[in-house]
Design an enzyme around this catalytic site. Structure first.
Site, PDB file in Angstrom:
ATOM      1  N   SER A 123       0.832  -1.203   0.000  1.00  0.00           N
ATOM      2  CA  SER A 123       0.000   0.000   0.000  1.00  0.00           C
ATOM      3  C   SER A 123       0.863   1.247   0.000  1.00  0.00           C
ATOM      4  O   SER A 123       0.332   2.354  -0.055  1.00  0.00           O
ATOM      5  CB  SER A 123      -0.949  -0.011   1.206  1.00  0.00           C
ATOM      6  OG  SER A 123      -0.252  -0.358   2.377  1.00  0.00           O
ATOM      7  N   HIS A 144      -3.793  -4.342  -5.061  1.00  0.00           N
ATOM      8  CA  HIS A 144      -3.993  -3.840  -3.700  1.00  0.00           C
ATOM      9  C   HIS A 144      -5.399  -4.196  -3.212  1.00  0.00           C
ATOM     10  O   HIS A 144      -6.393  -3.649  -3.695  1.00  0.00           O
ATOM     11  CB  HIS A 144      -3.771  -2.317  -3.684  1.00  0.00           C
ATOM     12  CG  HIS A 144      -3.808  -1.735  -2.314  1.00  0.00           C
ATOM     13  ND1 HIS A 144      -4.367  -0.519  -2.039  1.00  0.00           N
ATOM     14  CD2 HIS A 144      -3.364  -2.229  -1.131  1.00  0.00           C
ATOM     15  CE1 HIS A 144      -4.261  -0.286  -0.745  1.00  0.00           C
ATOM     16  NE2 HIS A 144      -3.659  -1.294  -0.176  1.00  0.00           N
ATOM     17  N   GLU A 156      -7.412  -2.519  -6.142  1.00  0.00           N
ATOM     18  CA  GLU A 156      -6.775  -1.487  -6.960  1.00  0.00           C
ATOM     19  C   GLU A 156      -5.684  -2.165  -7.788  1.00  0.00           C
ATOM     20  O   GLU A 156      -4.833  -2.867  -7.238  1.00  0.00           O
ATOM     21  CB  GLU A 156      -6.127  -0.415  -6.080  1.00  0.00           C
ATOM     22  CG  GLU A 156      -7.126   0.548  -5.480  1.00  0.00           C
ATOM     23  CD  GLU A 156      -6.451   1.621  -4.634  1.00  0.00           C
ATOM     24  OE1 GLU A 156      -6.707   2.803  -4.894  1.00  0.00           O
ATOM     25  OE2 GLU A 156      -5.698   1.285  -3.706  1.00  0.00           O
ATOM     26  N   ASN A 194      -6.161   5.266  -0.736  1.00  0.00           N
ATOM     27  CA  ASN A 194      -5.429   5.824   0.411  1.00  0.00           C
ATOM     28  C   ASN A 194      -5.122   7.301   0.259  1.00  0.00           C
ATOM     29  O   ASN A 194      -4.944   8.014   1.251  1.00  0.00           O
ATOM     30  CB  ASN A 194      -4.146   5.028   0.675  1.00  0.00           C
ATOM     31  CG  ASN A 194      -4.450   3.727   1.390  1.00  0.00           C
ATOM     32  OD1 ASN A 194      -5.423   3.644   2.134  1.00  0.00           O
ATOM     33  ND2 ASN A 194      -3.638   2.715   1.161  1.00  0.00           N
TER      34      ASN A 194
HETATM   35  N1  CAA Z   1     -16.656 -13.991   4.597  1.00  0.00           N
HETATM   36  C1  CAA Z   1     -17.686 -13.540   3.884  1.00  0.00           C
HETATM   37  N2  CAA Z   1     -18.558 -12.593   4.334  1.00  0.00           N
HETATM   38  C2  CAA Z   1     -18.384 -12.131   5.569  1.00  0.00           C
HETATM   39  C3  CAA Z   1     -17.330 -12.573   6.384  1.00  0.00           C
HETATM   40  C4  CAA Z   1     -16.449 -13.544   5.852  1.00  0.00           C
HETATM   41  N3  CAA Z   1     -15.420 -13.999   6.538  1.00  0.00           N
HETATM   42  N4  CAA Z   1     -17.386 -11.911   7.539  1.00  0.00           N
HETATM   43  C5  CAA Z   1     -18.421 -11.082   7.474  1.00  0.00           C
HETATM   44  N5  CAA Z   1     -19.038 -11.210   6.280  1.00  0.00           N
HETATM   45  C6  CAA Z   1     -20.203 -10.472   5.799  1.00  0.00           C
HETATM   46  C7  CAA Z   1     -21.381 -10.630   6.725  1.00  0.00           C
HETATM   47  O1  CAA Z   1     -22.115 -11.783   6.394  1.00  0.00           O
HETATM   48  C8  CAA Z   1     -22.140  -9.340   6.502  1.00  0.00           C
HETATM   49  O2  CAA Z   1     -22.882  -9.425   5.303  1.00  0.00           O
HETATM   50  P1  CAA Z   1     -24.329  -8.706   5.159  1.00  0.00           P
HETATM   51  O3  CAA Z   1     -24.035  -7.221   5.332  1.00  0.00           O
HETATM   52  O4  CAA Z   1     -24.765  -9.076   3.790  1.00  0.00           O
HETATM   53  O5  CAA Z   1     -25.144  -9.277   6.261  1.00  0.00           O
HETATM   54  C9  CAA Z   1     -21.031  -8.315   6.259  1.00  0.00           C
HETATM   55  O6  CAA Z   1     -19.875  -9.078   5.826  1.00  0.00           O
HETATM   56  C10 CAA Z   1     -20.684  -7.535   7.514  1.00  0.00           C
HETATM   57  O7  CAA Z   1     -20.282  -8.445   8.514  1.00  0.00           O
HETATM   58  P2  CAA Z   1     -20.760  -8.397  10.027  1.00  0.00           P
HETATM   59  O8  CAA Z   1     -22.172  -7.880  10.075  1.00  0.00           O
HETATM   60  O9  CAA Z   1     -20.470  -9.673  10.686  1.00  0.00           O
HETATM   61  O10 CAA Z   1     -19.724  -7.403  10.656  1.00  0.00           O
HETATM   62  P3  CAA Z   1     -19.808  -5.864  10.842  1.00  0.00           P
HETATM   63  O11 CAA Z   1     -21.123  -5.295  10.503  1.00  0.00           O
HETATM   64  O12 CAA Z   1     -19.212  -5.650  12.164  1.00  0.00           O
HETATM   65  O13 CAA Z   1     -18.800  -5.343   9.685  1.00  0.00           O
HETATM   66  C11 CAA Z   1     -16.783  -4.867   8.629  1.00  0.00           C
HETATM   67  C12 CAA Z   1     -17.457  -5.601   9.772  1.00  0.00           C
HETATM   68  C13 CAA Z   1     -17.092  -5.559   7.302  1.00  0.00           C
HETATM   69  C14 CAA Z   1     -15.272  -4.945   8.895  1.00  0.00           C
HETATM   70  C15 CAA Z   1     -17.289  -3.395   8.582  1.00  0.00           C
HETATM   71  O14 CAA Z   1     -17.114  -2.795   9.834  1.00  0.00           O
HETATM   72  C16 CAA Z   1     -16.550  -2.554   7.559  1.00  0.00           C
HETATM   73  O15 CAA Z   1     -16.850  -2.578   6.383  1.00  0.00           O
HETATM   74  N6  CAA Z   1     -15.569  -1.723   8.029  1.00  0.00           N
HETATM   75  C17 CAA Z   1     -14.765  -0.876   7.175  1.00  0.00           C
HETATM   76  C18 CAA Z   1     -13.623  -1.675   6.626  1.00  0.00           C
HETATM   77  C19 CAA Z   1     -12.738  -0.849   5.736  1.00  0.00           C
HETATM   78  O16 CAA Z   1     -12.856   0.358   5.568  1.00  0.00           O
HETATM   79  N7  CAA Z   1     -11.752  -1.542   5.131  1.00  0.00           N
HETATM   80  C20 CAA Z   1     -10.765  -0.918   4.300  1.00  0.00           C
HETATM   81  C21 CAA Z   1      -9.545  -0.624   5.118  1.00  0.00           C
HETATM   82  S1  CAA Z   1      -8.288   0.188   4.148  1.00  0.00           S
HETATM   83  C22 CAA Z   1      -7.359  -1.090   3.553  1.00  0.00           C
HETATM   84  O17 CAA Z   1      -7.564  -2.242   3.839  1.00  0.00           O
HETATM   85  C23 CAA Z   1      -6.289  -0.753   2.582  1.00  0.00           C
HETATM   86  C24 CAA Z   1      -5.077  -0.123   3.067  1.00  0.00           C
HETATM   87  O18 CAA Z   1      -4.142   0.025   2.288  1.00  0.00           O
HETATM   88  C25 CAA Z   1      -4.938   0.394   4.426  1.00  0.00           C
END
Ligand code: CAA
Length: 287
Positions: A123, A144, A156, A194
């Protein structure tokens, strides 16, 4: 070759949070995947992480038990780097450290076939720099992924100076075969996501460091006011403060602009091992 990408088997080097999530997504999409890390402890952790993710996917109705079982069988966990030979695509997903990534790229170059595509999940490190460690840099590009990889639909695709058109075409087709969406970006620090996300996260850390508002109120503001799934400080903890710091630092280095600068508090938190969820404490405390 039956699919558009011509990619029929994959290897992922580095079985941390991102590497194991990538391997899981690849296996769920139907591809055999070798997931390699340096020792049995890391491999064991990856196995547990993937297992609990399958349990969550089944509980959430994303996979049935049979599909999860088949996906599990497609993943070969190993400490042997030679096991990546024969993969049509190798994805590097080791920790965000230039020397380590260069060493791993050189090792991939030695072990992998000459015509395989090599993607880096970095990243913050220029793909052009990583590509120089490989004898055919035309085959290298950035892939990414976003955490949690099994849930996040985006990849990405980072096109470096030497990346060939056919490498780009194959990688783009592969991302679609994974059931994810590709966006294309040039090889510039921050890429697309990012570049937008980090200034926002740094603004939240500064707001907290200055005592302007509590961590809970900053997070609730963006969660409830803007519909984000997580507030910015929770998201920093989720990504890992060391990772956020490294990206922020690389943006400052690239653009020499204050808006990307990591606030002093972030540096102190990383120095004291407050890395977020993975170390049990960051802006919040975790079990
Ligand atoms: N496999 C498949 N699906 C899954 C899963 C898995 N292991 N775990 C969860 N899910 C699904 C659930 O079934 C649920 O689906 P529905 O919405 O259709 O019901 C969905 O994912 C959400 O899961 P949960 O309800 O259990 O969990 P939550 O509501 O607490 O969400 C989260 C957790 C998905 C992490 C959410 O909080 C989120 O989207 N957060 C933001 C994450 C984000 O911004 N990520 C990017 C970070 S930046 C990066 O990674 C790049 C970098 O370079 C830094």
């Amino acid at each position: 070759m039956s699919n558009a990408s011509g990619i029929e088997s994959v290897a992922v080097v580095g079985a941390g949070l991102m590497g194991s999530g990538i391997a899981e997504s690849v296996a769920v999409a139907g591809f055999p995947v070798v997931l390699r890390d340096v020792d049995e402890v890391s491999v064991g952790r990856a196995r547990d992480r993937i297992e609990s993710s399958f349990t969550r996917a089944v509980a959430g109705g994303k996979l049935d038990a049979g599909q999860a079982g088949l996906a599990r069988e497609r993943i070969e966990l190993t400490t042997d780097l030679e096991a990546i030979a024969g993969a049509d695509l190798v994805i590097e997903a080791v920790p965000e450290n230039l020397d380590l990534k260069l060493e791993v790229m050189r090792a991939i170059d030695r072990a992998a076939e000459d015509d395989c595509v090599i993607g880096s999940n970095t990243s913050s490190i220029p793909i052009a720099e990583l590509a120089q460690a490989v004898h055919v840099p035309e085959r290298v590009l950035g892939l990414h992924f976003f955490a949690p990889v099994p849930v996040m639909r985006l990849v990405e695709i980072v096109v470096a100076l030497d990346t060939s058109a056919s490498t780009l075409t194959r990688a783009t087709a592969f991302v679609e075969e994974l059931g994810k969406s590709a966006i294309e970006t040039k090889d510039r620090s921050g890429f697309i996501v990012n570049m937008l996300l980090i200034p926002y996260l740094m603004a939240a850390v500064r707001m907290y460091a200055e005592g302007f508002a509590s961590r809970e109120d900053i997070d609730a503001g963006m969660k409830l006011g803007c519909g984000h799934p997580m507030g910015p400080l929770t998201l920093c903890d989720f990504i890992g403060l060391d990772v956020v710091y490294a990206i922020s630092d690389s943006l400052v280095e690239e653009f020499k602009a204050h808006e990307y600068a990591p606030p002093p508090l972030l540096k102190r938190m990383v120095a004291s091992g407050r890395l977020g969820r993975k170390s049990g404490r960051g802006f919040y405390e975790y079990e």
